[in-house]
Write a protein that holds these residues in place. Structure first.
Motif, mmCIF file in Angstrom:
data_model
loop_
_atom_site.group_PDB
_atom_site.id
_atom_site.type_symbol
_atom_site.label_atom_id
_atom_site.label_comp_id
_atom_site.label_asym_id
_atom_site.label_seq_id
_atom_site.Cartn_x
_atom_site.Cartn_y
_atom_site.Cartn_z
ATOM 1 N N ASP A 427 -24.460 -12.036 -80.840
ATOM 2 C CA ASP A 427 -24.798 -13.305 -81.478
ATOM 3 C C ASP A 427 -23.692 -13.649 -82.475
ATOM 4 O OD1 ASP A 427 -25.221 -11.805 -83.774
ATOM 5 O OD2 ASP A 427 -27.397 -11.985 -83.745
ATOM 6 N N TYR A 428 -23.899 -14.652 -83.306
ATOM 7 C CA TYR A 428 -22.814 -15.161 -84.142
ATOM 8 C C TYR A 428 -22.766 -14.540 -85.533
ATOM 9 C CZ TYR A 428 -26.764 -17.895 -85.802
ATOM 10 O OH TYR A 428 -27.998 -18.257 -86.277
ATOM 11 N N HIS A 429 -23.633 -13.594 -85.841
ATOM 12 C CA HIS A 429 -23.660 -13.000 -87.170
ATOM 13 C C HIS A 429 -22.452 -12.086 -87.388
ATOM 14 C CE1 HIS A 429 -27.668 -14.403 -88.329
ATOM 15 N NE2 HIS A 429 -27.947 -14.301 -87.040
ATOM 16 N N LYS A 430 -21.949 -12.071 -88.603
ATOM 17 C CA LYS A 430 -20.752 -11.282 -88.883
ATOM 18 C C LYS A 430 -21.015 -9.782 -88.746
ATOM 19 C CE LYS A 430 -21.506 -11.725 -93.894
ATOM 20 N NZ LYS A 430 -20.940 -12.287 -95.140
ATOM 21 N N SER A 431 -22.253 -9.351 -88.969
ATOM 22 C CA SER A 431 -22.564 -7.935 -88.773
ATOM 23 C C SER A 431 -22.431 -7.559 -87.299
ATOM 24 C CB SER A 431 -23.975 -7.624 -89.272
ATOM 25 O OG SER A 431 -24.933 -8.467 -88.663
ATOM 26 N N SER A 432 -22.894 -8.451 -86.414
ATOM 27 C CA SER A 432 -22.765 -8.204 -84.974
ATOM 28 C C SER A 432 -21.293 -8.210 -84.569
ATOM 29 C CB SER A 432 -23.535 -9.262 -84.183
ATOM 30 O OG SER A 432 -24.869 -9.335 -84.598
ATOM 31 N N PHE A 433 -20.539 -9.126 -85.147
ATOM 32 C CA PHE A 433 -19.101 -9.210 -84.865
ATOM 33 C C PHE A 433 -18.403 -7.905 -85.250
ATOM 34 C CE2 PHE A 433 -14.790 -10.170 -86.306
ATOM 35 C CZ PHE A 433 -14.257 -10.825 -85.204
ATOM 36 N N MET A 434 -18.720 -7.405 -86.433
ATOM 37 C CA MET A 434 -18.095 -6.174 -86.912
ATOM 38 C C MET A 434 -18.426 -4.996 -85.999
ATOM 39 S SD MET A 434 -18.880 -4.109 -90.448
ATOM 40 C CE MET A 434 -20.526 -3.632 -89.888
ATOM 41 N N LEU A 435 -19.723 -4.827 -85.705
ATOM 42 C CA LEU A 435 -20.131 -3.664 -84.916
ATOM 43 C C LEU A 435 -19.688 -3.784 -83.461
ATOM 44 C CD1 LEU A 435 -23.684 -2.990 -86.401
ATOM 45 C CD2 LEU A 435 -21.552 -1.773 -86.860
ATOM 46 N N LYS A 436 -19.557 -5.017 -82.971
ATOM 47 C CA LYS A 436 -19.052 -5.188 -81.612
ATOM 48 C C LYS A 436 -17.624 -4.674 -81.515
ATOM 49 C CE LYS A 436 -17.886 -8.586 -78.091
ATOM 50 N NZ LYS A 436 -17.722 -10.013 -77.761
ATOM 51 N N ARG A 437 -16.811 -4.961 -82.534
ATOM 52 C CA ARG A 437 -15.433 -4.462 -82.538
ATOM 53 C C ARG A 437 -15.406 -2.930 -82.435
ATOM 54 N NH1 ARG A 437 -11.173 -7.816 -84.449
ATOM 55 N NH2 ARG A 437 -11.594 -9.914 -83.669
ATOM 56 N N ALA A 438 -16.292 -2.299 -83.200
ATOM 57 C CA ALA A 438 -16.360 -0.831 -83.163
ATOM 58 C C ALA A 438 -16.828 -0.355 -81.794
ATOM 59 C CB ALA A 438 -17.302 -0.329 -84.256
#
Length: 827
Positions: A427-438
């Motif tokens: 989704d578009y949340h920055k927490s999801s963005f961060m963990l997706k990178r990991a």
């Protein structure tokens, strides 16, 4: 002279020791660190008036120290209304600081001579004196250079190694004249090192630095907390002990009131015992501190360790280099020979072995004979399973850290073929963005390729996954709708189904053993994008319906897309199908709270009534759940929505339909054209599910086979409109036509160890009645009334569901079984 003690820090780096107490309250020799500072200020500088700056968990500090009279001082507390930095916070005590004052952090351990600092300050007629010292690693502190006259010429806050120009650092101990406070703005974020010192240097106001030799430690992390004790017992620093001194065996014991010591114990080094401590025979104590109301049972060993208050140690337990916080229980024959830091309220059952130095977060339970080889930060109970129904859930940046997410991805990638491809959406949340990178990093390391659809709802990715033959699996990361601090990582098979227990266990085995596949550099996975998933999804839904059925109708609908990823999808479909619609909250926002759902329901009810609409839909952010408001503006509860949909299908179908529901779904209505099966829905294969026209539950989840096997609230909403048009009925009439009955679901606490017993007791209790054990145990009171007990798979409670003719009857059934459960648990 007065003093200010800084006691407002969050203690983030020293978690989990600060999970329930602020850092200044961490005990050193059975006193809070801050108490040692106050005693030092009192004894060395004759200071009796002390101001304490609070911010994080202030009541814990105030409740302990009160007005300071127990320590022979007068304490005044100051609580800023926001985080204004170290200097900004001091301005809240400006009226109190009407003479020379010293500032000391409440989380320091030091033996610096405060009298010498005062003499230096007075000799230099200084406006502000910074106490300096030399350390091996200056990266976490402000690096300082002073000239031969001790005037500070250069200052740099928390440098990198490339910026370090000295090993002399700022200790955070300042002596200040009250005039300096005029340089600090009120209610603005202002820091001593970053703001005040540069400002004074720019105005050519002399900053003086006094170098001290001796012991100084900023207790910033769990390891430094342990190091303080090692330094105390090795004699690097001397601090006052509480209790009466006595020589026992080869050591010295300091014991407070109520201590009960067996005569048959072994003591070596220094042992400090709090009030009402009980030590049984055969116990070995070496260089340890044991807090109030602790019990150490026979033949246990406590070496180089710290026990806080109310700790219970069983028989033959071995602790070395350990910190055991309040209210912990460690049962017989458990061993932590390499060390453990255990936050409060944990239960370690018998014969648990810690294979290396471990950190345990609060409220963990370790099963008997567990072998622990990694930090335990997961969930409320340490189990062999981290999956919950095909998903991994955790607090963002706490349980679900980047490190944890990368390891999880590497475990998942290790079960997929090298060179295969995987959808990873978010989704578009920055927490999801961060963990997706990991997560992506972990997958690539196993030689699996990533196909990145970017920001799409989970149902869009699942739909495309089920249509593609060249994608091996899918993963979606999203912020929880019900707990914004929590992230959910959901794992899907190549059929778009949530991974079953068997597959989840395979991933867990690799995860816990850290047996990750690591490929050669030229086999590392690659990343590509697929931005067509959204369009494919939209077209498939549009092609599923006859446009004319909606264009010729006069249906008027409001849709709340709840600020989710579906917000740029739903309006396109509704407009293309010719549905007169009002879209609410069609923008993305990360500032969503769980109680916003209730507000959205109320708003939708008002809008439907005010505008005389046919219905209102609430599409949850990832398109996985649906709630419906009828044309009278009444919310249709989830379990009643299921009955409404079944009624619509039954009266409009031209053929016999097959529907599968969970065991707890209402079952008092019979249908002419629908064959209903009630099963345990988990672990079904796609081929089995294809036999059914509808897979649904009583929680607002629907999967229509004509579109796919995956729950999808977007498609379901249009399907409901189609069925309404075909039936020619108003939604409110369908809603009101449901026969009167009462449906209730609640949780009853139950230890995991007793869940099997509860199953047995339920079956025994229902032996003279009609029962079912498809999922849990269901007992019928009569033809239409029943109670179902399903032990929760992941939490320590039982799920109870009751169906009855009215609320009174439901209450009678529910509370009678609640009483039985409590009795069975206590037996």
């Amino acid at each position: 002279m007065k003093a200010i003690v800084l006691a407002g820090g969050f203690g983030t780096r020293i978690q989990p020791l600060t999970n329930s107490v602020p850092k200044p309250m961490l005990p050193i020799l059975n006193r809070p660190m801050m108490e040692h500072i106050i005693i030092k200020l009192r004894d060395e500088l004759d200071i009796t008036e002390i101001g304490v700056l609070l911010y994080f968990k202030p009541d814990i500090i105030k409740d302990y120290f009160k007005d300071g009279s127990d320590l022979g001082v007068k304490i005044q507390y100051f609580l800023p209304d926001d985080d204004y930095g170290t200097a900004g916070a001091v301005t809240f005590a400006k009226e109190f600081l009407d003479e020379t004052f010293i500032i000391v952090s409440g989380d320091l351990v030091t033996d610096f001579d405060f009298k010498k600092i005062k003499r230096f300050h007075n000799k230099k007629e200084s406006m502000l004196t910074i106490t300096l010292t030399s350390v091996e690693n200056p990266l976490q502190f402000g690096v300082v250079i002073a000239n031969e006259e001790d005037r500070i010429e250069r200052f740099l806050e928390k440098p990198s190694w490339g910026e370090v120009f000295s090993d002399t650092i700022n200790t955070g101990i300042y002596m200040i004249e009250p005039e300096v406070l005029d340089l600090i703005p009120y209610k603005e974020n202002f820091d001593f090192a970053k703001d005040l010192f540069p400002k004074m240097m720019k105005q050519d106001i002399a900053l003086w630095g006094y170098s001290q030799k001796g012991y100084w430690r900023d207790v910033g992390n769990p390891e430094s907390y342990r190091e303080v004790y090692k330094d105390i017992f090795s004699g690097k620093i001397k601090l006052p002990y509480k209790g009466e001194e006595s020589k026992i065996d080869k050591g010295t014991v300091y014991a407070q009131k109520g201590v009960k010591l067996s005569k048959k114990i072994r003591v070596e080094g220094t042992v400090v015992l709090g009030k009402n401590v009980s030590i049984d025979e055969g116990v070995t104590l070496k260089d340890c501190v044991i807090g109030d109301n602790c019990r150490v049972s026979k033949h246990s060993e406590i070496i180089d360790s710290v026990l806080w208050n109310n700790v219970k140690i069983g028989v033959k337990v071995k602790l070395n280099n350990s910190v055991i916080c309040n209210d912990n229980i460690i049962k017989d024959e458990s061993k932590a020979t390499f060390g453990v830091i255990m936050a409060e309220k944990c239960l370690v059952n018998k014969k648990v072995s810690f294979e290396k130095d471990i950190i345990m977060w609060p409220d963990k339970v370790l099963e008997s004979s567990s072998v622990v080889s990694s930090n335990i930060i997961w969930g409320n109970k340490y189990k062999s399973s981290i999956f919950e129904d095909g998903a991994v859930l955790g607090r963002t940046n706490i349980e679900l850290s980047c490190e944890m997410t990368t390891k999880l991805a590497a475990a998942f990638g290790s079960i997929l073929p090298v060179g295969s491809s995987l959808y990873v959406s978010r989704d578009y949340h920055k927490s999801s963005f961060m963990l997706k990178r990991a997560f992506v990093s972990g997958i690539l390391s196993t030689g699996v390729n990533i196909v990145d659809p970017n920001n799409v709802p989970s149902n869009v990715m699942r739909h495309s996954l089920s249509k593609k033959d060249d994608i091996a699996a899918g993963v979606h990361l999203r912020q929880s709708v019900f707990n914004p601090a929590q992230t959910e990582i959901i794992f899907f098979t190549n059929e778009g189904l949530v991974v079953d227990n068997k597959l989840a266990q395979s991933i867990e085995r690799i995860f816990f053993r850290e047996n990750f596949r690591k490929v050669k550099y030229d086999d590392i996975g690659s990343i590509s994008e697929d931005k067509n998933l959204r369009n494919l999804y939209i077209k498939t839904i549009e092609n599923s319906f006859d446009n004319n059925i909606f264009k010729d109708s006069e249906l008027k609908v409001a849709i709340d897309v709840m600020n989710g990823s579906i917000s740029d999808i739903y309006p396109v479909i509704a407009n293309e199908l010719g549905i007169d619609n009002i879209i609410l909250n069609a923008y993305r926002s990360e500032k969503i709270k769980s109680n916003d759902i209730v507000k959205s329901q109320e708003n939708m009810e008002n809008i439907v009534r005010a505008m005389n609409l046919d219905c209102g839909f609430m599409i949850y952010p990832n398109g996985h759940k649906l709630q419906v408001i009828d044309d009278k503006g009444e919310l249709i509860y989830d379990y009643k929505l299921l009955l409404v949909v079944l009624d619509l299908l039954d009266t409009t179908t031209t053929r016999k339909l097959k529907v599968i529901l969970p065991a707890w779904a209402p079952d008092f209505i019979n249908y002419d054209n629908i064959e209903v099966s009630r099963e345990k829905l988990s672990n079904f294969k796609a081929e089995q599910l294809k036999e059914y026209d509808l897979i649904a539950d009583s929680d607002g989840h629907f999967a229509f086979n004509e579109f796919g096997l995956n729950r999808d609230s977007v498609f379901t909403s249009f399907k409901i409109l189609e069925l309404l048009k075909k039936s020619g009925k108003k939604l409110s009439k369908l809603h009101k036509s449901i026969p009167e009955f009462y449906y209730k679901g609640e949780n009853i606490p139950c230890p995991s160890s007793l869940k099997g017993k509860m199953m047995r007791k339920f079956l025994e209790d229902g032996k003279d009645k009609k029962t079912s054990s498809v999922d849990g145990v269901k007992i019928w009171m009569n033809d239409d009334e029943w109670i179902l007990m399903v032990p929760d798979q992941h939490n320590e409670y039982l799920n109870l569901y009751v169906q009855a003719e009215d609320e009174k009857s439901a209450g009678k059934i529910f509370y009678s079984y609640q009483d039985k459960i409590e009795k069975w648990i206590s037996e």
